[in-house]
Design a protein around this motif. Sequence first.
Motif, PDB file in Angstrom:
ATOM      1  N   GLY A   1       0.809  -1.222   0.000  1.00 57.58           N
ATOM      2  CA  GLY A   1       0.000   0.000   0.000  1.00 57.58           C
ATOM      3  C   GLY A   1       0.840   1.268   0.000  1.00 57.58           C
ATOM      4  O   GLY A   1       1.941   1.307  -0.543  1.00 57.58           O
ATOM      5  N   GLU A   2       0.318   2.305   0.635  1.00 58.46           N
ATOM      6  CA  GLU A   2       0.948   3.622   0.590  1.00 58.46           C
ATOM      7  C   GLU A   2       2.219   3.695   1.427  1.00 58.46           C
ATOM      8  O   GLU A   2       2.248   3.239   2.564  1.00 58.46           O
ATOM      9  N   LEU A   3       3.249   4.273   0.823  1.00 58.02           N
ATOM     10  CA  LEU A   3       4.503   4.555   1.511  1.00 58.02           C
ATOM     11  C   LEU A   3       4.709   6.061   1.470  1.00 58.02           C
ATOM     12  O   LEU A   3       4.770   6.657   0.395  1.00 58.02           O
ATOM     13  N   ASP A   4       4.781   6.680   2.626  1.00 60.34           N
ATOM     14  CA  ASP A   4       5.031   8.117   2.727  1.00 60.34           C
ATOM     15  C   ASP A   4       6.543   8.299   2.817  1.00 60.34           C
ATOM     16  O   ASP A   4       7.152   7.997   3.840  1.00 60.34           O
ATOM     17  N   LEU A   5       7.145   8.766   1.727  1.00 57.87           N
ATOM     18  CA  LEU A   5       8.598   8.828   1.619  1.00 57.87           C
ATOM     19  C   LEU A   5       9.106  10.262   1.606  1.00 57.87           C
ATOM     20  O   LEU A   5       8.540  11.127   0.939  1.00 57.87           O
ATOM     21  N   GLY A   6      10.168  10.494   2.335  1.00 52.39           N
ATOM     22  CA  GLY A   6      10.909  11.735   2.215  1.00 52.39           C
ATOM     23  C   GLY A   6      12.099  11.481   1.318  1.00 52.39           C
ATOM     24  O   GLY A   6      12.519  10.342   1.141  1.00 52.39           O
ATOM     25  N   PHE A   7      12.634  12.532   0.704  1.00 48.28           N
ATOM     26  CA  PHE A   7      13.819  12.341  -0.120  1.00 48.28           C
ATOM     27  C   PHE A   7      14.743  13.545  -0.039  1.00 48.28           C
ATOM     28  O   PHE A   7      14.309  14.661   0.238  1.00 48.28           O
ATOM     29  N   GLU A   8      16.019  13.271  -0.258  1.00 43.45           N
ATOM     30  CA  GLU A   8      17.069  14.292  -0.353  1.00 43.45           C
ATOM     31  C   GLU A   8      17.849  13.990  -1.619  1.00 43.45           C
ATOM     32  O   GLU A   8      18.232  12.840  -1.851  1.00 43.45           O
ATOM     33  N   THR A   9      18.077  15.003  -2.431  1.00 40.34           N
ATOM     34  CA  THR A   9      18.847  14.847  -3.660  1.00 40.34           C
ATOM     35  C   THR A   9      20.216  15.494  -3.486  1.00 40.34           C
ATOM     36  O   THR A   9      20.299  16.669  -3.130  1.00 40.34           O
ATOM     37  N   LEU A  10      21.261  14.723  -3.726  1.00 43.28           N
ATOM     38  CA  LEU A  10      22.628  15.222  -3.621  1.00 43.28           C
ATOM     39  C   LEU A  10      23.245  15.204  -5.012  1.00 43.28           C
ATOM     40  O   LEU A  10      23.272  14.174  -5.677  1.00 43.28           O
ATOM     41  N   ARG A  11      23.721  16.361  -5.466  1.00 40.28           N
ATOM     42  CA  ARG A  11      24.321  16.470  -6.800  1.00 40.28           C
ATOM     43  C   ARG A  11      25.813  16.753  -6.692  1.00 40.28           C
ATOM     44  O   ARG A  11      26.253  17.449  -5.783  1.00 40.28           O
ATOM     45  N   LEU A  12      26.562  16.221  -7.640  1.00 39.93           N
ATOM     46  CA  LEU A  12      27.991  16.480  -7.709  1.00 39.93           C
ATOM     47  C   LEU A  12      28.225  17.839  -8.357  1.00 39.93           C
ATOM     48  O   LEU A  12      27.648  18.132  -9.409  1.00 39.93           O
ATOM     49  N   PRO A  13      29.059  18.683  -7.774  1.00 37.09           N
ATOM     50  CA  PRO A  13      29.269  20.012  -8.345  1.00 37.09           C
ATOM     51  C   PRO A  13      29.897  19.976  -9.737  1.00 37.09           C
ATOM     52  O   PRO A  13      29.622  20.836 -10.561  1.00 37.09           O
ATOM     53  N   ASP A  14      30.711  18.955 -10.026  1.00 37.85           N
ATOM     54  CA  ASP A  14      31.370  18.874 -11.328  1.00 37.85           C
ATOM     55  C   ASP A  14      30.536  18.169 -12.393  1.00 37.85           C
ATOM     56  O   ASP A  14      30.930  18.151 -13.556  1.00 37.85           O
ATOM     57  N   ASP A  15      29.427  17.557 -12.005  1.00 41.90           N
ATOM     58  CA  ASP A  15      28.584  16.848 -12.963  1.00 41.90           C
ATOM     59  C   ASP A  15      27.125  16.926 -12.512  1.00 41.90           C
ATOM     60  O   ASP A  15      26.602  16.010 -11.886  1.00 41.90           O
ATOM     61  N   PRO A  16      26.437  18.021 -12.832  1.00 46.16           N
ATOM     62  CA  PRO A  16      25.063  18.210 -12.352  1.00 46.16           C
ATOM     63  C   PRO A  16      24.062  17.199 -12.916  1.00 46.16           C
ATOM     64  O   PRO A  16      22.950  17.097 -12.428  1.00 46.16           O
ATOM     65  N   ASP A  17      24.461  16.440 -13.948  1.00 43.91           N
ATOM     66  CA  ASP A  17      23.563  15.411 -14.482  1.00 43.91           C
ATOM     67  C   ASP A  17      23.546  14.159 -13.624  1.00 43.91           C
ATOM     68  O   ASP A  17      22.683  13.299 -13.807  1.00 43.91           O
ATOM     69  N   GLN A  18      24.486  14.036 -12.699  1.00 45.00           N
ATOM     70  CA  GLN A  18      24.547  12.892 -11.790  1.00 45.00           C
ATOM     71  C   GLN A  18      23.914  13.280 -10.459  1.00 45.00           C
ATOM     72  O   GLN A  18      24.158  14.376  -9.953  1.00 45.00           O
ATOM     73  N   ALA A  19      23.101  12.384  -9.897  1.00 47.37           N
ATOM     74  CA  ALA A  19      22.469  12.677  -8.610  1.00 47.37           C
ATOM     75  C   ALA A  19      22.322  11.393  -7.804  1.00 47.37           C
ATOM     76  O   ALA A  19      22.119  10.317  -8.354  1.00 47.37           O
ATOM     77  N   LEU A  20      22.438  11.541  -6.510  1.00 46.68           N
ATOM     78  CA  LEU A  20      22.157  10.463  -5.568  1.00 46.68           C
ATOM     79  C   LEU A  20      20.906  10.890  -4.815  1.00 46.68           C
ATOM     80  O   LEU A  20      20.875  11.964  -4.208  1.00 46.68           O
ATOM     81  N   ILE A  21      19.870  10.072  -4.865  1.00 47.09           N
ATOM     82  CA  ILE A  21      18.618  10.393  -4.185  1.00 47.09           C
ATOM     83  C   ILE A  21      18.437   9.394  -3.046  1.00 47.09           C
ATOM     84  O   ILE A  21      18.374   8.184  -3.271  1.00 47.09           O
ATOM     85  N   ALA A  22      18.390   9.905  -1.824  1.00 51.37           N
ATOM     86  CA  ALA A  22      18.196   9.075  -0.634  1.00 51.37           C
ATOM     87  C   ALA A  22      16.748   9.216  -0.173  1.00 51.37           C
ATOM     88  O   ALA A  22      16.255  10.328   0.010  1.00 51.37           O
ATOM     89  N   HIS A  23      16.072   8.088  -0.027  1.00 47.14           N
ATOM     90  CA  HIS A  23      14.693   8.085   0.458  1.00 47.14           C
ATOM     91  C   HIS A  23      14.677   7.707   1.930  1.00 47.14           C
ATOM     92  O   HIS A  23      15.456   6.858   2.368  1.00 47.14           O
ATOM     93  N   THR A  24      13.791   8.317   2.688  1.00 44.34           N
ATOM     94  CA  THR A  24      13.692   8.063   4.124  1.00 44.34           C
ATOM     95  C   THR A  24      12.234   7.900   4.532  1.00 44.34           C
ATOM     96  O   THR A  24      11.327   8.340   3.830  1.00 44.34           O
ATOM     97  N   VAL A  25      12.049   7.243   5.667  1.00 39.22           N
ATOM     98  CA  VAL A  25      10.724   7.155   6.298  1.00 39.22           C
ATOM     99  C   VAL A  25      10.914   7.418   7.790  1.00 39.22           C
ATOM    100  O   VAL A  25      11.997   7.242   8.327  1.00 39.22           O
ATOM    101  N   GLU A  26       9.849   7.841   8.433  1.00 40.42           N
ATOM    102  CA  GLU A  26       9.910   8.074   9.878  1.00 40.42           C
ATOM    103  C   GLU A  26       9.925   6.732  10.607  1.00 40.42           C
ATOM    104  O   GLU A  26       9.180   5.814  10.259  1.00 40.42           O
ATOM    105  N   GLU A  27      10.778   6.643  11.608  1.00 42.91           N
ATOM    106  CA  GLU A  27      10.893   5.422  12.390  1.00 42.91           C
ATOM    107  C   GLU A  27       9.553   5.097  13.057  1.00 42.91           C
ATOM    108  O   GLU A  27       8.849   5.973  13.540  1.00 42.91           O
ATOM    109  N   ASP A  28       9.214   3.807  13.063  1.00 41.76           N
ATOM    110  CA  ASP A  28       7.989   3.281  13.678  1.00 41.76           C
ATOM    111  C   ASP A  28       6.708   3.778  13.019  1.00 41.76           C
ATOM    112  O   ASP A  28       5.626   3.671  13.596  1.00 41.76           O
TER     113      ASP A  28
END
Length: 74
Positions: A26-53
């Motif tokens: 069912g539904e997952l309420d996800l937070g996310f943070e996007t981290l980009r490399l300064p030398d290559d803005p086309d590359q990104a690491l996206i970390a997804h998080t959820v609240e504990e419990d």
Amino acid sequence: MRAPTMAPVMPGQASGRYVYRHPVVGELDLGFETLRLPDDPDQALIAHTVEEDSPSHTALRLLAGWAHETLPTG
């Protein structure tokens, strides 16, 4: 079976929240943070998080356990 849906993440948006509808848990309420490399803005690491419990945390733990049991090892 319905395809999973989620709110679109806007390009360039560094952080936020969205709801993903998974066909099994069912539904997952996800937070996310996007981290980009300064030398290559086309590359990104996206970390997804959820609240504990939270219900989303419980659902992700269920999926992780299920994947661990069903995926081949070695």
